[in-house]
Design an enzyme around this catalytic site. Structure first.
Site, PDB file in Angstrom:
ATOM      1  CB  CYS A 239      -0.947  -0.021   1.203  1.00 27.69           C
ATOM      2  SG  CYS A 239      -0.118   0.029   2.804  1.00 27.69           S
ATOM      3  N   GLY A 240       0.536   2.269   0.759  1.00 30.71           N
ATOM      4  CA  GLY A 240       1.370   3.458   0.833  1.00 30.71           C
ATOM      5  C   GLY A 240       2.494   3.325   1.834  1.00 30.71           C
TER       6      GLY A 240
END
Length: 283
Positions: A239-240
């Site tokens: 993800c981030g």
């Protein structure tokens, strides 16, 4: 459907609230741009006897990357001080748009602790049902805790780069379609836009119902299949910064897929290195 190793309902938690070996953890965490203070919100009102788990504080301070998984000795020290240890059933909840309770569930699993569940629907559902809250911190007594780090649950950038090149394991990204495609700038300065070559996109929000509860295991399997993920093969989640990737890892576990790991550095690491290839557009 209640499973004390993955997901429990608000009814389950209410029925077990007085169990002496139950430990409840508020794992709320917010993106810096929201301006929200998770600790202040906890202090203002939390589920009775809940402890606060600070994702940023309980992390690997040797890394320049945000909230990387803590070393076992830090985890032991902080959890002992919180009065969480061996023999406890842990239930984790949050009040966060990024579903940060799942990141703490994954951290417990990384440390070999399996009697740990996430509260389905989190604090918003608990509040909506008019259930009890308190603003006093719990009495915490030191409790012995042993851990056994499960190295197979986490992946580093070298391992992910190999997976990207070979297509094995599969990589699935929990970010929004706009960020995955590279159409939207990253919230952290200095990061390129796009995704890891060969990865697929399953935005974590698609795994929840309108009331914030998680979709059922059959629907989870369908969502991964729609994203192009073959659940007969191993999966790396990303993800981030490793928070919402844990939602995907949890969902895989909930759906009975055990061969999964999480890329802890995620896009914050990958997107910052010019020598790592990126892709844009749809998968």
């Amino acid at each position: 459907m209640d499973d004390p190793k993955t997901l429990v309902s608000t009814d389950w938690l209410a029925a077990h609230l007085s169990d002496p070996d139950l430990r409840i953890i508020d794992a709320s965490w917010h993106m810096p741009a929201t301006g929200r203070d998770a600790r202040a919100e906890y202090d203002a009102g939390h589920i009775p006897a809940a402890r606060f788990f600070d994702i940023d504080a309980i992390s690997d301070k040797r890394s320049a990357l945000p909230h990387m998984a803590p070393p076992p000795e830090m985890f032991i020290s902080r959890l002992r001080a919180m009065g969480v240890g061996d023999g406890h059933q842990v239930v984790i909840y949050d009040n966060s748009d990024v579903r940060s309770a799942f990141r703490v569930w994954w951290t417990f699993r990384l440390m070999g602790k399996t009697d740990v569940a996430v509260l389905d629907g989190g604090l918003p559902k608990w509040r909506a049902e008019g259930r009890a809250l308190e603003d006093m911190p719990p009495v915490m007594r030191d409790r012995h805790i042993t851990v056994q780090r499960q190295a197979g649950l986490v992946r580093d950038v070298t391992q992910v780069a190999a997976a990207s090149k070979l297509g094995d394991p599969q990589i699935v990204d929990a970010r929004s379609p706009e960020r995955f495609r590279g159409d939207q700038p990253e919230p952290r300065a200095g990061l390129r836009a796009g995704h890891i070559p060969g990865s697929r996109n399953l935005p974590f929000g698609r795994l929840f119902n309108a009331d914030g509860t998680m979709i059922d295991p059959d629907a989870i399997r369908a969502a991964f299949a729609e994203a192009g993920i073959d659940l007969s093969k191993p999966v790396i989640t990303t993800c981030g910064s490793g928070v919402t990737a844990a939602v995907l890892s949890f969902a895989l576990e909930r759906a009975g897929h055990r061969d999964h790991s999480l890329y802890d550095g995620s896009w914050t690491e990958w997107g910052s290195f010019a020598d790592l290839n990126i892709a844009t557009g749809d998968a």
